[in-house]
Structures are given as structure tokens and as C-alpha cells.
Scaffold this motif. Structure first.
Motif, PDB file in Angstrom:
ATOM      1  N   HIS A 121       0.801  -1.225   0.000  1.00 19.38           N
ATOM      2  CA  HIS A 121       0.000   0.000   0.000  1.00 19.38           C
ATOM      3  C   HIS A 121       0.837   1.281   0.000  1.00 19.38           C
ATOM      4  N   GLY A 371      -2.792   9.927   1.396  1.00 12.75           N
ATOM      5  CA  GLY A 371      -2.990   8.565   1.907  1.00 12.75           C
ATOM      6  C   GLY A 371      -1.814   8.138   2.787  1.00 12.75           C
ATOM      7  N   ARG A 374      -1.839   9.929   6.193  1.00 10.45           N
ATOM      8  CA  ARG A 374      -2.882   9.390   7.075  1.00 10.45           C
ATOM      9  C   ARG A 374      -2.421   8.062   7.664  1.00 10.45           C
ATOM     10  N   ARG A 375      -1.903   7.224   6.800  1.00 10.87           N
ATOM     11  CA  ARG A 375      -1.483   5.888   7.233  1.00 10.87           C
ATOM     12  C   ARG A 375      -0.328   5.977   8.249  1.00 10.87           C
ATOM     13  N   TYR A 376       0.654   6.844   7.962  1.00  6.77           N
ATOM     14  CA  TYR A 376       1.791   6.952   8.884  1.00  6.77           C
ATOM     15  C   TYR A 376       1.358   7.536  10.225  1.00  6.77           C
ATOM     16  N   GLN A 378      -1.511   7.243  11.599  1.00 11.59           N
ATOM     17  CA  GLN A 378      -2.219   6.181  12.335  1.00 11.59           C
ATOM     18  C   GLN A 378      -1.236   5.164  12.893  1.00 11.59           C
ATOM     19  N   ASN A 379      -0.281   4.754  12.055  1.00 12.38           N
ATOM     20  CA  ASN A 379       0.721   3.776  12.520  1.00 12.38           C
ATOM     21  C   ASN A 379       1.464   4.310  13.743  1.00 12.38           C
ATOM     22  N   CYS A 451       6.670   2.229   9.039  1.00  8.59           N
ATOM     23  CA  CYS A 451       6.276   2.296   7.628  1.00  8.59           C
ATOM     24  C   CYS A 451       6.034   0.897   7.087  1.00  8.59           C
ATOM     25  N   GLU A 453       3.071  -2.620   7.234  1.00  5.58           N
ATOM     26  CA  GLU A 453       1.710  -3.006   7.600  1.00  5.58           C
ATOM     27  C   GLU A 453       1.748  -3.384   9.081  1.00  5.58           C
TER      28      GLU A 453
END
Ligand SMILES: Cc1ncc(COP(=O)(O)O)c(C=O)c1O
Length: 481
Positions: A121, A371, A374-376, A378-379, A451, A453
């Protein structure tokens, strides 16, 4: 209902939601405007309630991002280096880098060390592959010659266009495409230093800078760096006044490993110091487009009027590490870096740089970056929560302004190198703090990458790492699993 009642009602509602976990650490509260509209109360009432929650230590305001539920995990509050010092890299520190790199070669290990996104992703591989193949079909001649200046101009133009969002006005013709950010840093250093010169760096700093500086015969002077506000300008100014620095190499926006961004005033003052003392700054802006704030903090280059800032970045962390596409704008040193580039690797691949240029031009990049951010974010929140739950009491971790790196300070009795070996025996790889400086200052620190999953395997590895650290902190032996 009267205003004081509405205000304390809102405070209590949010405090209760935090207490029962329905508002988790790291989650963002609605903006003041939205909360006011949703509850049918005034803007002022919401502002007062948020301030009170802040005073109670339940939420925090993050610059340009809004209000967030505060994590139980503290942040490092002090630089661990208090005064500048010249660093002499040793054979031991070189071996340490080699050892950590070798540990990452095992495909079956959980890699918390690698600062390179891992998982389908994070990179738009399909889109980029289609663009590259289409380009090659349409223009096969691209691979039949050197991309010498002025070369294909699509990418420099896109870099210049994107620079505007960071406050920069870069002439496309002076943007040099390089072999990743590492080559950009090397060319910039060679343009402004001679062997034997001293270069100032942040402390802690990206570990690969040490071998680079040493290979160019340069001395490294570590400058105290605050884990939240970055480079100490007071310390820097003294060094500049004493004429001890030939150049400064720093990451004022989303620093590696601390994740901090210098406040705007500090960036402005830094640009002014460079002008006053006529010393170049090599600004590594690799993570500048991965800032979490809604408005991006501008670069130091954006405050530079006389060409003392040389700025570089690459598409390694956001698009394709294998394309090795980086860039350098060298201000008053532009002509010199062009000569050095020719002498070092002549030119980059026109096919790959044009493909990146096409990707940017097509407008895919902004939504891709949104994207990623946002993902980082959240992680990072998830990771901070796990650290709070599983690491020894007294552990602190940074709250990065962007990117995906966390810097942890563990209780002083934990030795990060011992922890590295214990974790490696269980197929978990981390980077011990010792890598980020020579000497023992950061021997109880770790850098962890977020960084990847965040699957079960990853979470289990982090939990286990916490147990191993816990065992060291309490002086016991970890249970063998
Ligand atoms: C701060 C910083 N600068 C430069 C680099 C190297 O970037 P590139 O792979 O584009 O050469 C890295 C890689 O991790 C980095 O973190």
C-alpha cells in the motif's frame, strides 16, 4: 442552557470518552468549528472546553493539525547532547552500521529498523509501471543517449511546482536530478568543503551521514538538537561566530531520527545566520512532503535570499526507492554541483526521471501523499500506544511532525545494543541509538520505523521487544520463548 454548563458538560463528555477508551490515544477531536456546529454551541465555549482538557493533560494541540487525545507515553523533553562536540568515528561505529545492515538482510525477520516503506500500500507501483512502460513505448529513443543538461525538463518543472507549497521558488533549470538524496548530499558537500573542514550536524542524526562525511575527509561536529524543536540555534551561532564550520547539514523539517520540525521563527533565524556568517546549509528535505500538519511548514530555503541554502530530497520514501531519483537545488553553488555531477555519474536515467515527472504531472501524487500521511500518522499513534502498554516505565517516545520514524528513550539501565542482540536472536531487527552518534550518549535509545503493515506479526514483535527491554530495566533475564 447557560454557557458555563455547556462548557463543563462538553469537558466531562470528552473526558469520559477518553477514560473508557472510546476516544483512543492519538485520535483527533473534531475541529472547534465542527464541534460547535454539531452541538449547537458557540465557538468560544468549545475553545474554552478544549483548553481545560489541555490543562488537565487529556488532549494536546498539535501545530496546524488540531486537537488530539494525548497518549500516556511521554515525549523526550531535553536534548541528550548539551554542548557541541567533534566526533571521531571509530572502526567500532562502522562495524555497528554494517552489523545492523546485515541483520536487515534476513527476509524472515520483522524489520523495525528499515526506514523504507514495506508493503503493497505504500508505493504506487502499478501506476508507475504503466507510466514507465507507456513512456518507453512512445519514446524508445530516451534510453539511447545521456540525459545531459538541459535534458528532459518535466521532472525539474514538477519539482519547482511542488516547491511552491513549501514556500520555495526554485528555477527549474537549476534543479539537478541526482542518484537519490545520498548523491545530492555528497555533491553539495563536495561543492562547499575541502578535506579537513568541519561540518555541523544535528545530534542525533541520520546514521549514514557519518560514513559519508568521513569518506570526504570531513570532520563532524555534533550540535545539540532538541527532540521537539530541532537544532539549537544558540549553540550554532557560537560555532559560526568562532568560524568553526565550513557547512551545516541538517533536516529542519521532519528530522531523522527525531521527527521534529523547527518552529517557523527558528527557520527564519537560521536563514539569517547563514547570510550573516556566509556559511552554506545543506538542507535535507527528504520528509518535508510527509508532514502531518494541514499547512506544510516551509523549508529554510524559502527564507534564503542570497543562495546560501542548498536543498535536496528524493522520491525514495514516497514513490520508488529503486528508481533512485533525487534532486538538488544548490543556490549560489549551482554551477559547481553541475560540474561535480558530470564528473561523478554524468546524468540520471531520462526514462525513470521522466516517468516520475509524468506521475507528478498527472496529479496522482497529492492524493497518494495524503494517503501516506494518514497511514503513517495512524501507525505512529498505534505504535505509541503499544509502547506505552508494553515498554518499561520511564520510556518516552517522540511525537513526530511527519514521516514514520519514532525515537525512543528507554530507562538508563537498558542498553540498546544488548537489546538489539536479544531481539535479533528472536528475529526482530531494531536500530540501536548508538548508531546516531559516536560514543555512548544514545546507548539507551532506539529508532523504530512505522512504515510497514501493522499486522499481528508486527504487533507481536513490538510487544516482545517491550518485554525484552522490560527484563533489562528490571535487571532480570528475559524468558526464552
Ligand atoms: C534523512 C535522509 N537523507 C537521505 C537519505 C537517503 O535517501 P536516498 O535513498 O534518496 O538516497 C535517507 C534515507 O533513509 C534519509 O533518511
Amino acid at each position: 442552557m447557560n454557557a458555563p454548563f455547556l462548557y463543563s458538560q462538553l469537558v466531562e463528555d470528552i473526558a469520559a470518552a477518553i477514560a473508557c477508551g472510546s476516544l483512543a490515544a492519538g485520535s483527533r477531536l473534531p475541529s472547534v468549528r465542527r464541534c460547535a456546529a454539531e452541538r449547537g454551541i458557540s465557538f468560544n465555549t468549545v475553545t474554552m472546553a478544549y483548553r481545560q482538557l489541555e490543562d488537565r493533560g487529556l488532549i494536546e494541540a498539535r501545530p496546524q493539525s488540531g486537537y488530539f487525545v494525548k497518549s500516556a507515553l511521554g515525549q523526550p523533553a531535553q536534548p541528550l547532547r548539551h554542548s557541541p562536540a567533534t566526533i571521531t568515528p571509530t572502526r567500532e561505529s562502522e562495524q555497528l552500521v554494517a552489523m545492523v545492515l546485515a541483520a536487515q538482510a534476513h527476509g524472515d525477520h520483522v524489520n523495525l529498523a528499515l526506514a523504507c516503506p514495506d508493503g503493497e500500500h505504500f508505493y504506487p507501483a502499478d501506476k508507475l509501471a504503466r507510466l514507465t512502460a507507456g513512456l518507453l513505448r512512445r519514446q524508445p529513443g530516451l534510453v539511447g543517449r545521456y540525459a545531459l543538461p538541459p535534458g528532459p525538463g518535466r521532472l525539474p518543472q514538477q519539482i519547482a511546482r511542488r516547491g511552491l507549497a513549501l514556500g520555495m521558488h526554485l528555477p527549474p533549470d537549476d534543479i539537478l536530478i541526482t542518484h537519490g538524496a545520498m548523491e545530492a548530499l555528497q555533491l553539495a558537500l563536495r561543492a562547499v568543503t575541502q578535506p579537513g573542514d568541519t561540518v555541523g550536524v544535528e545530534s542525533p542524526t541520520y546514521f549514514n551521514l557519518y560514513p559519508l562525511l568521513v569518506s570526504l575527509g570531513l570532520k563532524v561536529l555534533e550540535i545539540p538538537t532538541h527532540p521537539q524543536t530541532g537544532l539549537s540555534l544558540d549553540a550554532l551561532e557560537l560555532l559560526l561566530a568562532e568560524k568553526r564550520l565550513a557547512a551545516i547539514l541538517a533536516m529542519p523539517t521532519v528530522q531523522n531520527p527525531l521527527g521534529c520540525t523547527m518552529p517557523l521563527d527558528a527557520k527564519r533565524r537560521l536563514a539569517e545566520l547563514l547570510r550573516q556568517y556566509e556559511v552554506p546549509l545543506i538542507e535535507d528535505a527528504l520528509y518535508a512532503e510527509l508532514q502531518f500538519g494541514e499547512a506544510l511548514s516551509p523549508t529554510v530555503q524559502s527564507f534564503d535570499r542570497d543562495g546560501w541554502v542548498m536543498i535536496c530530497a528524493s522520491y525514495t520514501k514516497t514513490l520508488a526507492p529503486d528508481y533512485r531519483i533525487g534532486w538538488l537545488y544548490a543556490g549560489r553553488f549551482a554551477a559547481r554541483v553541475r560540474e561535480l555531477k558530470f564528473a561523478s555519474s554524468i546524468a540520471e536515467s531520462a526514462l525513470l526521471s521522466e516517468a516520475v515527472g509524468l506521475f507528478l504531472e498527472a496529479g496522482h501524487y497529492d492524493s497518494h501523499l495524503r494517503g501516506l500521511r494518514r497511514r503513517y500518522a495512524q501507525n505512529i499513534d498505534r505504535m505509541r500506544g503499544l509502547i506505552a502498554a508494553h515498554f518499561p516505565a520511564g520510556t518516552t517516545a517522540t511525537q513526530p511532525a511527519g514521516g514514520f520514524l519514532l525515537w525512543l528513550e528507554l530507562p538508563p539501565q537498558v542498553d540498546a545494543l544488548t537489546l538489539f542482540h536479544a531481539a535479533l536472536a528472536e528475529k526482530i531487527v531494531v536500530t540501536p541509538g548508538n548508531l546516531y552518534s559516536s560514543g555512548s550518549r544514545y546507548r539507551h535509545c532506539l529508532r523504530i520505523s512505522c512504515c510497514h503493515e501493522m499486522n499481528e506479526r508486527f504487533v507481536a514483535a513490538l510487544r516482545r521487544l517491550g518485554e525484552l527491554a522490560q527484563a533489562q530495566a528490571s535487571g532480570g533475564q528475559p524468558q526464552i520463548q
